[in-house]
Design a protein around this motif. Structure first.
Motif, PDB file in Angstrom:
ATOM      1  N   ALA A 106      -5.996   0.393   7.180  1.00 37.16           N
ATOM      2  CA  ALA A 106      -5.152   0.547   5.996  1.00 37.16           C
ATOM      3  C   ALA A 106      -5.521  -0.444   4.896  1.00 37.16           C
ATOM      4  CB  ALA A 106      -3.682   0.381   6.371  1.00 37.16           C
ATOM      5  N   ASP A 107      -5.986  -1.603   5.283  1.00 30.86           N
ATOM      6  CA  ASP A 107      -6.374  -2.629   4.304  1.00 30.86           C
ATOM      7  C   ASP A 107      -7.719  -3.215   4.718  1.00 30.86           C
ATOM      8  OD1 ASP A 107      -6.326  -4.382   2.206  1.00 30.86           O
ATOM      9  OD2 ASP A 107      -4.865  -5.756   3.099  1.00 30.86           O
ATOM     10  N   THR A 157       0.866   5.319   7.427  1.00 31.22           N
ATOM     11  CA  THR A 157       1.146   6.201   8.566  1.00 31.22           C
ATOM     12  C   THR A 157      -0.121   6.950   8.982  1.00 31.22           C
ATOM     13  OG1 THR A 157       1.879   7.947   7.043  1.00 31.22           O
ATOM     14  CG2 THR A 157       3.565   6.481   7.963  1.00 31.22           C
ATOM     15  N   GLY A 186       0.807  -1.219   0.000  1.00 29.86           N
ATOM     16  CA  GLY A 186       0.000   0.000   0.000  1.00 29.86           C
ATOM     17  C   GLY A 186       0.832   1.257   0.000  1.00 29.86           C
ATOM     18  N   ASP A 187       0.145   2.375   0.052  1.00 32.16           N
ATOM     19  CA  ASP A 187       0.788   3.687   0.045  1.00 32.16           C
ATOM     20  C   ASP A 187       1.342   4.009   1.432  1.00 32.16           C
ATOM     21  OD1 ASP A 187       1.211   6.438  -1.210  1.00 32.16           O
ATOM     22  OD2 ASP A 187      -0.062   6.946   0.502  1.00 32.16           O
ATOM     23  N   PHE A 188       2.549   4.583   1.470  1.00 39.09           N
ATOM     24  CA  PHE A 188       3.188   4.924   2.743  1.00 39.09           C
ATOM     25  C   PHE A 188       2.322   5.887   3.547  1.00 39.09           C
ATOM     26  CE2 PHE A 188       5.755   8.027   5.099  1.00 39.09           C
ATOM     27  CZ  PHE A 188       6.404   7.196   5.996  1.00 39.09           C
ATOM     28  N   ASN A 189       1.814   6.926   2.909  1.00 40.01           N
ATOM     29  CA  ASN A 189       1.003   7.915   3.624  1.00 40.01           C
ATOM     30  C   ASN A 189      -0.280   7.306   4.169  1.00 40.01           C
ATOM     31  OD1 ASN A 189       2.791  10.053   3.248  1.00 40.01           O
ATOM     32  ND2 ASN A 189       1.932  10.548   1.244  1.00 40.01           N
ATOM     33  N   ALA A 190      -0.839   6.334   3.445  1.00 39.34           N
ATOM     34  CA  ALA A 190      -2.049   5.671   3.935  1.00 39.34           C
ATOM     35  C   ALA A 190      -1.751   4.860   5.185  1.00 39.34           C
ATOM     36  CB  ALA A 190      -2.630   4.772   2.843  1.00 39.34           C
TER      37      ALA A 190
END
Length: 392
Positions: free
Chosen positions: A134-135, A98, A92-96
């Motif tokens: 996140a997921d 964190t 996934g996306d790093f910003n998502a």
């Protein structure tokens, strides 16, 4: 949907079993029956709660609630050789990722760099919730919700998760099973089923409230907050500190210094914003920061410049805090730098400043070898404009 629970086991006839039946007039301990009409097939809700004492049928209901959807284990599947920031939604996306960690109240950045098994129980619980955010699956069932946690961490963890889950797009649904009634009001579920009474409640509940008091102070309280700040830097000189207190306990901290804007104009510069881990997710951080910045904007008594209204500039590299500042219309983003200032230039600047200070103040202490910058850290800058500046 009618859910029927009929649990059976052997009816033992040993001496001790027979004596227990005789002493307590208990005919049998082998049967458990429960029926409940629950909205499992209704797509119009986001969070449902089944609450009741241990052994009252919560897990049994959960296993039947959605055929094919098992009860989720938040502690399962974590690698022992990777920090949680890598283990959550690896593709996934790093910003998502964190953002999910910050959204559920796990904003203690050093904890992101540790593997799951070394975290505290409260950190593990929030990490598990962050992985769900996140997921997120379309449907999830979480058992033993907050069972092993300090009750304050449990309440604010429940609040943080519920807010984050409701922000998810689509019609995702989460069923929470818990024996702790203190978290129900903080979750504010769409419906609640009580296994102790067999009652289903769909009326909304009012989330509990608490009062945050703000005091101006010096750096005396900083040792309480310093372990939870993601930067280890010297303290700002000539800063005024503010501490948020709930029921006599310090819960958040921010410092306000000054920044020269040129031509005699100044503004306040805030940093060292910390919310203690057990209060993260309660929403106190942004409210606290906004309240202090509003004091500055009004030039109120207790502000950084009493009697002189000033704006406040605030810099952060914390992804979750930056996202919150962007969402708040009282703030405007004014900068975003990937690299810190060159460290060599900072050495020269601070040497000149130190020499001037020694010349002007005979008893001043000499400082050598100090410099900032040289880091590879994305720093984002924001300015507080307040409610009146939103439409400007």
């Amino acid at each position: 949907m009618m859910i029927q629970v009929h649990n059976r086991c052997s009816d033992f006839s040993s001496y001790r079993a027979a004596r227990v039946k005789s002493l307590f007039n208990a005919e049998s301990g082998c049967n458990f029956d429960l029926e409940a009409e629950l909205p499992a097939d209704d797509p119009g809700w986001k969070i449902g709660v089944i609450v009741g004492p241990s052994g009252s049928g919560k897990s049994s209901i959960g296993r039947q609630f959605w055929p094919g959807v098992g009860i989720s284990n938040l502690a399962a599947g974590w690698p022992a050789d990777a920090p949680i920031v890598d283990a959550i939604a690896p593709a996934g996306d790093f910003n998502a990722v964190t953002g999910a960690l910050a959204a559920v109240g796990l904003g203690d950045v050093p904890a992101w760099l540790r593997p799951f098994h070394v975290l505290s129980c409260g950190e593990q619980f929030r990490a598990g919730l962050a992985r769900l955010i996140a997921d997120p699956p379309e449907r999830v069932i979480v058992d033993e919700f907050t069972s092993a946690l300090d009750r304050q961490i449990a309440r604010f963890g429940a609040l943080a998760f519920a807010k984050s889950w409701r922000r998810l797009p689509g019609s995702r649904q989460c069923l929470i099973l818990t024996c702790h009634r203190d978290v129900v009001d903080w979750i504010t579920p769409d419906w609640t089923f009580d296994t102790a009474t067999g009652t289903l409640t769909k009326e909304g509940v009012q989330r509990p409230r608490f009062d945050l008091e703000i005091y101006q102070t010096n750096w005396q309280f900083w040792p309480i907050f310093e372990p939870h700040h993601y930067l280890k830097m010297p303290l700002m000189p000539c800063a005024r500190c503010y501490v948020g207190v709930v029921d006599g306990q310090p819960v958040c901290h921010v410092a306000m210094s000054s920044r020269n804007k040129g031509k005699g104009a100044v503004e306040a510069r805030g940093c060292r914003l910390v919310v203690l881990p057990e209060w993260q997710g309660a929403g106190v951080g942004m409210r606290f920061l906004n309240a202090v910045c509003e004091l500055n904007l009004q030039g109120a008594e207790g502000s950084r410049f009493p009697g002189r209204p000033v704006t406040t500039i605030f810099h952060t590299s914390h992804p979750g805090l930056a996202a919150s500042l962007r969402r708040d219309r009282r703030w405007r983003q004014v900068s975003a730098n990937l690299y810190g200032e060159p460290r060599a230039r900072c050495f020269r600047t601070m040497a000149v400043s130190n020499a001037r200070k020694l010349a002007e103040t005979p008893n001043a202490t000499a400082i050598s070898g100090a410099a900032y910058g040289g880091h590879f850290r994305a720093v984002q800058g924001f300015r507080y404009v307040g409610a009146e500046g939103v439409s400007a």
